[in-house]
Design an enzyme around this catalytic site. Structure first.
Site, mmCIF file in Angstrom:
data_model
loop_
_atom_site.group_PDB
_atom_site.id
_atom_site.type_symbol
_atom_site.label_atom_id
_atom_site.label_comp_id
_atom_site.label_asym_id
_atom_site.label_seq_id
_atom_site.Cartn_x
_atom_site.Cartn_y
_atom_site.Cartn_z
ATOM 1 N N LYS A 1 0.826 -1.170 -0.060
ATOM 2 C CA LYS A 1 -0.117 0.189 -0.045
ATOM 3 C C LYS A 1 1.003 1.240 -0.084
ATOM 4 O O LYS A 1 2.021 1.333 0.408
ATOM 5 C CB LYS A 1 -0.900 0.173 1.208
ATOM 6 C CG LYS A 1 -2.277 0.912 1.034
ATOM 7 C CD LYS A 1 -3.011 0.307 0.163
ATOM 8 C CE LYS A 1 -4.631 0.852 0.255
ATOM 9 N NZ LYS A 1 -5.479 -0.105 0.049
HETATM 10 N N1 GLU Z 1 -7.141 0.136 -3.210
HETATM 11 C C1 GLU Z 1 -8.017 -1.016 -3.427
HETATM 12 C C2 GLU Z 1 -7.993 -1.924 -2.341
HETATM 13 O O1 GLU Z 1 -7.905 -1.381 -1.012
HETATM 14 C C3 GLU Z 1 -7.739 -1.681 -4.584
HETATM 15 C C4 GLU Z 1 -6.321 -2.258 -4.703
HETATM 16 C C5 GLU Z 1 -5.876 -2.602 -6.262
HETATM 17 O O2 GLU Z 1 -6.683 -2.712 -6.947
HETATM 18 O O3 GLU Z 1 -4.541 -2.981 -6.263
HETATM 19 O O4 GLU Z 1 -8.280 -3.148 -2.189
#
Ligand code: GLU
Length: 419
Positions: A105
């Site tokens: 993240k």
């Molecule tokens: N930000 C989204 C999540 O928390 C999508 C992550 C992604 O598609 O890599 O799942």
């Protein structure tokens, strides 16, 4: 009082599941901290010509199942501990649905609403450049999250490509997912998290003989996830009767049009000024007698201060970590079902995987195919989670971690730990 740590909450969640089935000690040790934690202070030239220093992070928790994967968030509350927790959740989310990715993240502490489009562009480019080879199409693949969108991804992609000194730099579109369609995005990615929220609800409704077309629901957070969940649920006949966002809460027992509210909000109006509903207090929002509550904003929104008042039958977590551990205890005690984030909001990363696969094969799948494949994956994840919950007599959150942990631990058993 001990300072609250979201990372601690995330760790305690998966460790509870690990205790349940006596997870191998080595695997527990490896998962207990992220592999890499990158924090960067970087300057951005503001419109008034002054330089401002911003702080960003990219935390890569685990990549045993595939390249690191996870969104990048632009939000004033972003901090290292939060990004670490969100990275952990990505590892388990990808493992649960079985997409070949690990967990990561990113985030920058900034309120994107306070920046001009030029400032935001320079911030995005400078942060991407500072990340350098810490991201890459086969190594770590960002996506949108709170405060970022498809356009942000297009800029990250463009910056990444321009910084590469290789002949194939234009073949690296899959360095990010959740891009605009024009630059290589997938059909159905924009609504994917909301679509997955609804697929999860449909599985639950089928299992528990609930008629969704007769249900009322409330939504917290009216961004991408909140709107699409609400919109798709409305198309099934359910009625949205309350919405809350950072500006306040609104209510109309006769129903609020999801589309109309979105258009009103997109034209720059705060939802509390929406004429077709009345403004209610925050505590009233949580106490409403809805069938379904969809938290689709930030973490920790359902907590000790409001859990007692909640009357929903089911809470479906569109956001990551919206329910604190204490609130969860209260809700489970009251017999309220929680469809956990790992499962309920995994539609986003699943379609991210589809986008990545399409980019790698230079193909474009029709929307029907994206939705059909998403449904197969989500239905399977639900079935496995529900089966474990019943079989091991535990809650759905713990069950979802058990499914994910088993997948992770098999991979470690088969590959071993180097050297
Ligand atoms: N930000 C989204 C999540 O928390 C999508 C992550 C992604 O598609 O890599 O799942």
């Amino acid at each position: 009082m001990e300072k609250f740590s979201l990372y601690k909450q995330a760790s305690e969640q998966w460790q509870k599941a690990a205790d349940f089935f006596e997870l191998d000690r080595d695997v527990r040790t490896v998962l207990s901290e992220p592999k890499n934690e990158i924090s960067i202070n970087f300057p951005v030239r503001m419109d008034n010509h002054e330089l401002r220093l911003f702080r960003g992070h990219r935390i890569q928790h685990n990549n045993i199942l595939g390249p690191f994967k996870g969104g990048i968030r632009f939000h004033p509350m972003v901090n290292h501990d939060e990004v670490k927790a969100l990275a952990v959740w990505m590892t388990f989310k990808c493992a649960l649905v079985g997409v070949p990715f690990g967990g990561a993240k990113g985030g920058v502490t900034v309120d994107p609403r306070e920046l001009s489009s030029g400032e935001l562009m320079r911030l995005t480019r400078r942060f991407t450049h500072a990340l350098g080879s810490n991201i890459g199409p086969e190594y770590d693949i960002p996506a949108p999250d709170a405060g970022t969108n498809a356009k942000t991804m297009a800029i990250i992609m463009d910056t990444f490509m321009n910084a590469q000194n290789t002949a194939n730099r234009n073949a690296q579109r899959h360095v990010v997912t959740g891009k605009t369609l024009t630059v290589g995005g997938s059909l159905g990615r924009e609504k994917a998290t909301g679509q997955g929220v609804v697929y999860t609800l449909q599985s639950w409704a089928q299992e528990n003989k609930v008629d969704l077309s007769k249900c009322t629901f409330s939504v917290q957070g009216y961004g991408n996830v909140g709107f699409h969940s609400a919109n798709i649920l409305e198309s099934l006949g359910a009625k949205m009767i309350a919405v809350q966002d950072h500006t306040g809460s609104i209510y109309n027992p006769n129903g609020i049009s999801t589309e109309d509210l979105k258009n009103f909000n997109l034209s720059g109006n705060p939802i509390i000024e929406y004429q077709e509903s009345e403004v209610i207090a925050e505590h009233e929002f949580f106490a409403l007698p809805v069938d379904i509550m969809i938290p689709a904003a930030l973490e920790g929104q359902i907590n000790e201060s409001n859990a007692d008042a909640i009357k929903a039958k089911v809470i479906v977590e569109g956001a990551n970590g919206p329910t604190t551990s204490k609130a969860e205890e209260i809700l489970l005690h009251k017999g309220i079902t929680i469809l956990p984030d790992l499962l309920a909001n995994s539609g986003g990363v699943t379609v991210s995987y589809f986008e990545w696969a399409q980019n790698k094969t230079s193909s474009q799948w029709p929307l029907e195919e994206v939705d059909r494949k998403l449904k197969i994956i989500m239905d399977q994840a639900y079935a496995q989670t529900s089966h474990i919950a019943k079989d091991m007599k535990t809650d759905l959150r713990t069950a979802s971690y058990i499914v994910a942990l088993k997948r992770l631990s098999y991979a470690y058993q088969e590959r071993g730990i180097f050297p």
